[in-house]
Design a protein around this motif. Structure first.
Motif, PDB file in Angstrom:
ATOM      1  N   ILE A 151       1.056  -1.518   0.181  1.00 40.12           N
ATOM      2  CA  ILE A 151       0.256   0.189   0.431  1.00 40.12           C
ATOM      3  C   ILE A 151       0.499   1.190  -0.183  1.00 40.12           C
ATOM      4  CG2 ILE A 151      -1.610   1.121   1.271  1.00 40.12           C
ATOM      5  CD1 ILE A 151      -2.825  -1.421   0.076  1.00 40.12           C
ATOM      6  N   ASP A 152       0.637   2.100  -1.383  1.00 39.54           N
ATOM      7  CA  ASP A 152       1.440   3.369  -1.346  1.00 39.54           C
ATOM      8  C   ASP A 152       0.888   4.916  -0.783  1.00 39.54           C
ATOM      9  OD1 ASP A 152       3.510   5.104  -1.613  1.00 39.54           O
ATOM     10  OD2 ASP A 152       2.664   4.589  -3.877  1.00 39.54           O
ATOM     11  N   THR A 153       0.631   5.751   0.278  1.00 38.88           N
ATOM     12  CA  THR A 153      -0.213   6.599   0.332  1.00 38.88           C
ATOM     13  C   THR A 153       0.676   7.874  -0.401  1.00 38.88           C
ATOM     14  OG1 THR A 153       1.216   7.027   2.577  1.00 38.88           O
ATOM     15  CG2 THR A 153      -0.855   5.262   2.535  1.00 38.88           C
ATOM     16  N   ALA A 154       1.944   7.990  -1.060  1.00 40.92           N
ATOM     17  CA  ALA A 154       1.964   9.115  -0.979  1.00 40.92           C
ATOM     18  C   ALA A 154       1.793   9.573  -1.702  1.00 40.92           C
ATOM     19  CB  ALA A 154       3.428   8.833  -1.724  1.00 40.92           C
ATOM     20  N   SER A 155       0.890   9.469  -2.874  1.00 36.92           N
ATOM     21  CA  SER A 155      -0.169  10.485  -3.597  1.00 36.92           C
ATOM     22  C   SER A 155      -1.105  11.227  -3.057  1.00 36.92           C
ATOM     23  CB  SER A 155      -0.939   9.749  -4.760  1.00 36.92           C
ATOM     24  OG  SER A 155      -1.228   8.402  -4.542  1.00 36.92           O
ATOM     25  N   GLY A 156      -1.369  10.609  -1.738  1.00 32.32           N
ATOM     26  CA  GLY A 156      -3.118  11.434  -1.220  1.00 32.32           C
ATOM     27  C   GLY A 156      -3.807  10.403  -0.771  1.00 32.32           C
ATOM     28  N   SER A 157      -4.165   9.748  -1.638  1.00 29.90           N
ATOM     29  CA  SER A 157      -4.337   7.966  -2.167  1.00 29.90           C
ATOM     30  C   SER A 157      -4.227   6.742  -1.220  1.00 29.90           C
ATOM     31  CB  SER A 157      -5.491   7.988  -3.647  1.00 29.90           C
ATOM     32  OG  SER A 157      -6.181   9.154  -4.016  1.00 29.90           O
ATOM     33  N   ASP A 158      -5.130   6.083  -1.318  1.00 28.00           N
ATOM     34  CA  ASP A 158      -4.445   4.757  -1.204  1.00 28.00           C
ATOM     35  C   ASP A 158      -4.543   4.290  -2.367  1.00 28.00           C
ATOM     36  OD1 ASP A 158      -4.879   5.431   1.997  1.00 28.00           O
ATOM     37  OD2 ASP A 158      -6.942   4.195   2.048  1.00 28.00           O
ATOM     38  N   VAL A 159      -2.781   3.385  -2.379  1.00 34.04           N
ATOM     39  CA  VAL A 159      -2.548   3.004  -4.159  1.00 34.04           C
ATOM     40  C   VAL A 159      -1.945   1.783  -3.455  1.00 34.04           C
ATOM     41  CG1 VAL A 159      -1.120   3.073  -6.295  1.00 34.04           C
ATOM     42  CG2 VAL A 159      -1.796   5.084  -4.823  1.00 34.04           C
ATOM     43  N   ILE A 160      -2.891   0.711  -4.066  1.00 35.57           N
ATOM     44  CA  ILE A 160      -2.408  -0.984  -3.977  1.00 35.57           C
ATOM     45  C   ILE A 160      -1.676  -1.184  -5.045  1.00 35.57           C
ATOM     46  CG2 ILE A 160      -3.687  -2.823  -3.867  1.00 35.57           C
ATOM     47  CD1 ILE A 160      -6.292  -1.783  -2.592  1.00 35.57           C
ATOM     48  N   TYR A 161      -0.243  -1.760  -5.009  1.00 29.28           N
ATOM     49  CA  TYR A 161       0.232  -2.772  -5.590  1.00 29.28           C
ATOM     50  C   TYR A 161       0.470  -3.490  -5.391  1.00 29.28           C
ATOM     51  CZ  TYR A 161       1.862   1.879  -7.307  1.00 29.28           C
ATOM     52  OH  TYR A 161       1.820   3.622  -7.921  1.00 29.28           O
ATOM     53  N   LEU A 162       0.042  -4.335  -6.259  1.00 31.29           N
ATOM     54  CA  LEU A 162       0.247  -6.541  -6.661  1.00 31.29           C
ATOM     55  C   LEU A 162       1.325  -6.662  -7.586  1.00 31.29           C
ATOM     56  CD1 LEU A 162      -3.646  -5.543  -6.564  1.00 31.29           C
ATOM     57  CD2 LEU A 162      -3.638  -7.814  -5.807  1.00 31.29           C
ATOM     58  N   GLY A 163       2.462  -7.717  -7.093  1.00 31.80           N
ATOM     59  CA  GLY A 163       2.491  -8.139  -8.012  1.00 31.80           C
ATOM     60  C   GLY A 163       2.122  -9.253  -8.006  1.00 31.80           C
ATOM     61  N   TYR A 164       1.809 -10.386  -9.932  1.00 33.34           N
ATOM     62  CA  TYR A 164       0.709 -10.788  -9.901  1.00 33.34           C
ATOM     63  C   TYR A 164       1.733 -11.489 -11.160  1.00 33.34           C
ATOM     64  CZ  TYR A 164      -3.191 -12.850 -12.664  1.00 33.34           C
ATOM     65  OH  TYR A 164      -4.412 -13.985 -13.747  1.00 33.34           O
ATOM     66  N   GLN A 165       0.821 -13.135 -10.729  1.00 35.04           N
ATOM     67  CA  GLN A 165       1.766 -14.155 -11.819  1.00 35.04           C
ATOM     68  C   GLN A 165       1.036 -14.463 -12.603  1.00 35.04           C
ATOM     69  OE1 GLN A 165       4.938 -14.115 -11.677  1.00 35.04           O
ATOM     70  NE2 GLN A 165       5.582 -14.656 -13.662  1.00 35.04           N
ATOM     71  N   GLN A 166       0.462 -13.980 -14.306  1.00 35.19           N
ATOM     72  CA  GLN A 166      -0.535 -14.804 -14.717  1.00 35.19           C
ATOM     73  C   GLN A 166       0.126 -16.440 -15.690  1.00 35.19           C
ATOM     74  OE1 GLN A 166      -2.432 -13.306 -18.277  1.00 35.19           O
ATOM     75  NE2 GLN A 166      -4.195 -13.243 -17.022  1.00 35.19           N
ATOM     76  N   LEU A 167      -0.294 -17.313 -14.642  1.00 36.84           N
ATOM     77  CA  LEU A 167       0.028 -18.871 -15.250  1.00 36.84           C
ATOM     78  C   LEU A 167       1.765 -18.533 -15.157  1.00 36.84           C
ATOM     79  CD1 LEU A 167      -2.603 -20.204 -17.256  1.00 36.84           C
ATOM     80  CD2 LEU A 167      -2.191 -20.714 -14.938  1.00 36.84           C
ATOM     81  N   LEU A 168       1.991 -19.238 -16.816  1.00 37.06           N
ATOM     82  CA  LEU A 168       3.677 -18.548 -17.019  1.00 37.06           C
ATOM     83  C   LEU A 168       3.239 -17.836 -18.334  1.00 37.06           C
ATOM     84  CD1 LEU A 168       5.007 -21.939 -16.106  1.00 37.06           C
ATOM     85  CD2 LEU A 168       5.633 -20.781 -15.048  1.00 37.06           C
ATOM     86  N   GLU A 169       2.557 -17.422 -18.806  1.00 36.94           N
ATOM     87  CA  GLU A 169       2.399 -16.492 -19.659  1.00 36.94           C
ATOM     88  C   GLU A 169       2.779 -14.918 -19.615  1.00 36.94           C
ATOM     89  OE1 GLU A 169      -1.254 -16.614 -21.002  1.00 36.94           O
ATOM     90  OE2 GLU A 169      -1.289 -18.895 -21.041  1.00 36.94           O
ATOM     91  N   ASN A 170       2.377 -14.687 -18.583  1.00 31.53           N
ATOM     92  CA  ASN A 170       2.567 -12.989 -17.975  1.00 31.53           C
ATOM     93  C   ASN A 170       3.173 -12.581 -16.774  1.00 31.53           C
ATOM     94  OD1 ASN A 170       1.830 -11.100 -20.506  1.00 31.53           O
ATOM     95  ND2 ASN A 170       0.708 -11.981 -21.004  1.00 31.53           N
ATOM     96  N   ILE A 201      -1.498  -0.804   5.293  1.00 29.71           N
ATOM     97  CA  ILE A 201      -1.906   0.188   6.095  1.00 29.71           C
ATOM     98  C   ILE A 201      -2.303   0.841   4.921  1.00 29.71           C
ATOM     99  CG2 ILE A 201      -2.594   1.521   8.225  1.00 29.71           C
ATOM    100  CD1 ILE A 201      -1.770  -1.492   8.600  1.00 29.71           C
ATOM    101  N   GLY A 202      -3.183   2.097   4.486  1.00 29.85           N
ATOM    102  CA  GLY A 202      -3.575   3.469   3.987  1.00 29.85           C
ATOM    103  C   GLY A 202      -3.566   4.636   4.900  1.00 29.85           C
ATOM    104  N   LYS A 203      -3.968   5.273   4.380  1.00 28.07           N
ATOM    105  CA  LYS A 203      -4.485   6.552   4.548  1.00 28.07           C
ATOM    106  C   LYS A 203      -5.784   6.352   6.384  1.00 28.07           C
ATOM    107  CE  LYS A 203      -4.089  10.398   3.089  1.00 28.07           C
ATOM    108  NZ  LYS A 203      -2.989  10.891   3.799  1.00 28.07           N
ATOM    109  N   GLY A 204      -5.800   7.384   7.681  1.00 27.39           N
ATOM    110  CA  GLY A 204      -6.898   6.829   8.683  1.00 27.39           C
ATOM    111  C   GLY A 204      -7.204   5.459   9.030  1.00 27.39           C
ATOM    112  N   GLY A 205      -5.806   4.660   8.648  1.00 33.20           N
ATOM    113  CA  GLY A 205      -5.823   3.718   9.325  1.00 33.20           C
ATOM    114  C   GLY A 205      -6.831   2.190   8.925  1.00 33.20           C
ATOM    115  N   ARG A 206      -6.915   2.332   7.421  1.00 34.99           N
ATOM    116  CA  ARG A 206      -7.960   1.615   7.299  1.00 34.99           C
ATOM    117  C   ARG A 206      -6.224   0.419   6.783  1.00 34.99           C
ATOM    118  NH1 ARG A 206      -9.717   5.756   4.553  1.00 34.99           N
ATOM    119  NH2 ARG A 206      -7.907   6.090   2.895  1.00 34.99           N
ATOM    120  N   ILE A 207      -6.918  -0.494   6.664  1.00 35.75           N
ATOM    121  CA  ILE A 207      -6.314  -2.105   6.679  1.00 35.75           C
ATOM    122  C   ILE A 207      -6.727  -3.005   5.250  1.00 35.75           C
ATOM    123  CG2 ILE A 207      -5.037  -4.008   7.553  1.00 35.75           C
ATOM    124  CD1 ILE A 207      -6.433  -2.786  10.149  1.00 35.75           C
ATOM    125  N   TYR A 208      -5.970  -2.939   3.977  1.00 39.36           N
ATOM    126  CA  TYR A 208      -6.324  -3.969   3.245  1.00 39.36           C
ATOM    127  C   TYR A 208      -5.421  -5.240   3.050  1.00 39.36           C
ATOM    128  CZ  TYR A 208      -7.544   1.086   0.943  1.00 39.36           C
ATOM    129  OH  TYR A 208      -7.781   2.272   0.670  1.00 39.36           O
TER     130      TYR A 208
END
Length: 637
Positions: A331-350, A615-622
């Protein structure tokens, strides 16, 4: 002629009378006049010894006279009752047969004139130069007690029957006339006003004469008997004690520095006060003030935060996927919003980094925007085909994302790549590349130039131990990271690492433990187990005896609380204020061993092997709920 002779005879008599005594009164008008500054005691009975303190009394007792002005009359102290005189102190004995309250006036005969202390009225002088004296046995010698609004009775004799003749003082505070309820010759009934001293002497005056006796009043100060209190928002809490009040408007209640609004005080009596806990009150000492008197005890109040679990809804950026194979989650809050980043593996293709921006103030549905790593990195094998990187972790840092991955087509290669956060211009740049077999499994940032990472000692997996690495780069633009091992273990398995307040914290899913790698005295780093290994999963368990099953990820909020994905138990745990003397472990969402996908408050919610959280802004937990392939959001009240 006879009349004239008589007139001539009177003239010298008038002259002699006029010259007999000349008084200069008032210290400002007469710098050499005596000054009275204190009378001790201020209330005394006949025969008692009293000390008058002041200045310029002289040392000749025969030259000193003493008067007590009770207006419209005065009492002159007989010379025999003046016991001793110095320049700063006069001792006298209270005469018999008179009573009153007034100001003491000292006169000193200096031969040509009599110098006197100021006798211009008594109401404009400080209370400590007033003096009350009386005969004995006028009211019962006893102690009165009560609170504001209570009725009390003084019993005695010779009070009369006229309320307007009665003056009652507690210390220097006058009881208002409307608070004097009834008067008879043998008792006075009055109601205690606000603002009286907690403990002081009672003075009763009848027609401006002090009534004899020594009466002491003690205010019944409120006292709290409750010990530790706790509760969540909107719960009704009862404070028990003594000397409270049924009048709610006279109550001021604080938890820490937060005042409980009068509307939240549900009811009150002499022995208990009920109040409703406002949202986000916080924990702290309870301070109770009734009629300007603070309660004698200040018990602790522990605010129980309510956590509401919901399912995070967003529009997917990759058709036909629910991101069910997430490798990392930040979770990244640098922009003022809660930005979620996921590292995702789609099978063995991408392999993707997926960005989802959540602004709770915006009605728009968040959109998942994918970064396709092979297309960004343009890595090809010998046949000219893109090498699909195997994703390991990512760290949002400033305006960049650091991600770690390895490729295994042809020669094995491990890379840390810096990618601009903007999906339209990602601009990847290699900042570390190695083919030495160092596969970092996760990482955390202390700052832009300092990372800490963990790796598996063997490519066979975590069963063979883990290491902690320090990754450092200079401030030079474009500089790459240099890394070195700072801790090695053949026992522990590090599934996550977080940097907080100058320390490193790690969780171990295999051994069910939470570790700290901390700098102690002399800046030496020390590795220790801070939680886990115990059997208890109950709320408010001491940190050392708490139990977990596969803790896979942890994060800190702004207050220093640690949150943990207890994956195999399908619950989210909290260690309250890790820096405090006695941190406690509790479950904030989900119920032990009850898995599923249910939104709700606290233990009514259900997860299925939650794996990552942030942890996001306002204590929100993702939370990335891996068994459900969903992102859940936990909102504190």
């Amino acid at each position: 002629m006879k009349t004239f002779v008589r007139f001539l005879y009177i003239i010298p008599l008038l002259t002699l009378w006029a010259c007999e005594e000349k008084q200069i009164v008032g210290d400002s008008a007469c710098p050499s006049c005596p000054v009275v500054s204190k009378v001790d005691p201020a209330v005394a009975q006949e025969g008692s010894e009293v000390t008058v303190t002041g200045q310029r009394f002289g040392n000749d007792k025969s030259k000193v006279s003493l008067e007590i002005i009770t207006e419209p009359q005065k009492t002159v102290i007989a010379p025999a009752d003046i016991l001793s005189v110095t320049d700063t102190e006069i001792k006298f004995k209270v005469p018999a047969g008179r009573q009153g309250m007034g100001k003491i006036v000292v006169k000193v005969d200096v031969g040509t004139e009599v110098l006197a202390s100021d006798d211009a009225g008594i109401t404009d002088k400080p209370a400590d130069v007033l003096f009350a004296f009386s005969g004995k046995g006028q009211f019962t010698i006893a102690t009165l007690s009560g609170q504001a609004g209570d009725e009390v009775v003084i019993k005695g004799i010779n009070f009369g029957t006229r309320k307007e003749d009665i003056v009652i003082k507690i210390g220097t505070v006058n009881i208002p006339q409307e608070n004097i309820l009834a008067v008879s010759d043998t008792e006075i009934k009055f109601k205690i006003p606000k603002g009286v001293p907690a403990k002081d002497t009672v003075i009763v005056l009848v027609s401006n004469f002090a009534v004899g006796g020594v009466l002491e009043f003690t205010y019944d100060v409120p006292k709290i008997t409750s010990t530790l209190l706790k509760g969540a928002k909107d719960e009704i809490i009862t404070i028990q004690g003594t000397n409270f009040t049924p009048v709610k408007t006279e109550i001021k209640l604080f938890i820490g520095s937060v005042e409980i609004a009068p509307a939240n005080i549900e009811s009150s009596s002499d022995t208990e006060i009920k109040f409703k806990i406002p949202r986000r009150t916080g924990s702290g000492k309870i301070t109770l003030n009734i009629s300007d008197f603070e309660a004698l005890e200040k018990p602790d109040f522990q605010y129980v935060t309510t956590y509401t679990v919901g399912t995070f809804t967003y529009t997917t950026g990759i058709a036909g996927t629910d991101y069910g194979s997430v490798k990392d989650f930040k979770i990244d809050t640098a922009s003022g919003s809660d930005v979620i980043y996921l590292g995702y593996q789609q099978l063995l293709e991408n392999t993707y980094i997926v960005r989802i921006e959540n602004n709770p103030q915006s009605p728009a549905v968040p959109v998942a925007v994918p970064f396709n790593l092979p297309q960004l990195l343009l890595t090809k094998n010998a046949q000219g085909k893109y090498i699909i990187p195997t994703f390991r972790w990512l760290v949002p840092l400033g305006d960049k994302i650091l991600c770690h991955y390895f490729t295994s087509f042809g020669s094995e290669e491990f890379r840390i790549t810096e990618i601009t956060k903007s999906p339209s211009t990602p601009s990847p740049r290699f900042v570390e590349r190695s083919n030495s077999g160092i596969e970092f499994s996760n990482a955390t940032a202390a700052n832009a130039n300092q990372l800490y990472a963990t790796r598996y000692i063997s490519s066979n997996g975590p069963d063979n131990g883990s290491s902690i690495y320090s990754l450092t780069r200079s401030n030079t633009a474009g500089a790459r990271f240099a890394y070195s091992s700072i801790y090695n273990s053949t026992i522990y398995s590090f599934d996550d690492i977080e940097y907080y307040n100058g320390q490193l914290y790690l969780c171990d899913a295999k051994n069910y433990k939470i570790y700290a790698y901390q700098q102690g005295k002399g800046k030496l780093w020390m590795f220790s187990t801070i939680s886990g290994g115990g059997t208890s999963t109950a709320d408010d368990t001491p940190i050392a005896s708490a139990g977990y099953r596969a803790p896979t990820d942890l994060a800190f909020d702004m207050a220093g609380n640690m949150f943990i994905c207890d994956s195999e138990n399908s619950i989210i745990r909290k260690i309250s204020k890790l820096s405090s003397a006695q941190p406690l472990v509790s479950t904030i969402a989900g119920d032990l061993n009850l898995s599923g996908k249910v939104d709700g408050i606290g233990k009514k919610a259900r997860f299925n092997k939650p794996t990552f959280l942030g942890i996001g802004k306002g204590g929100r937990i993702y939370v990335y709920d891996s068994g459900n392939g969903a992102i859940r959001v936990i909102t504190p009240d």
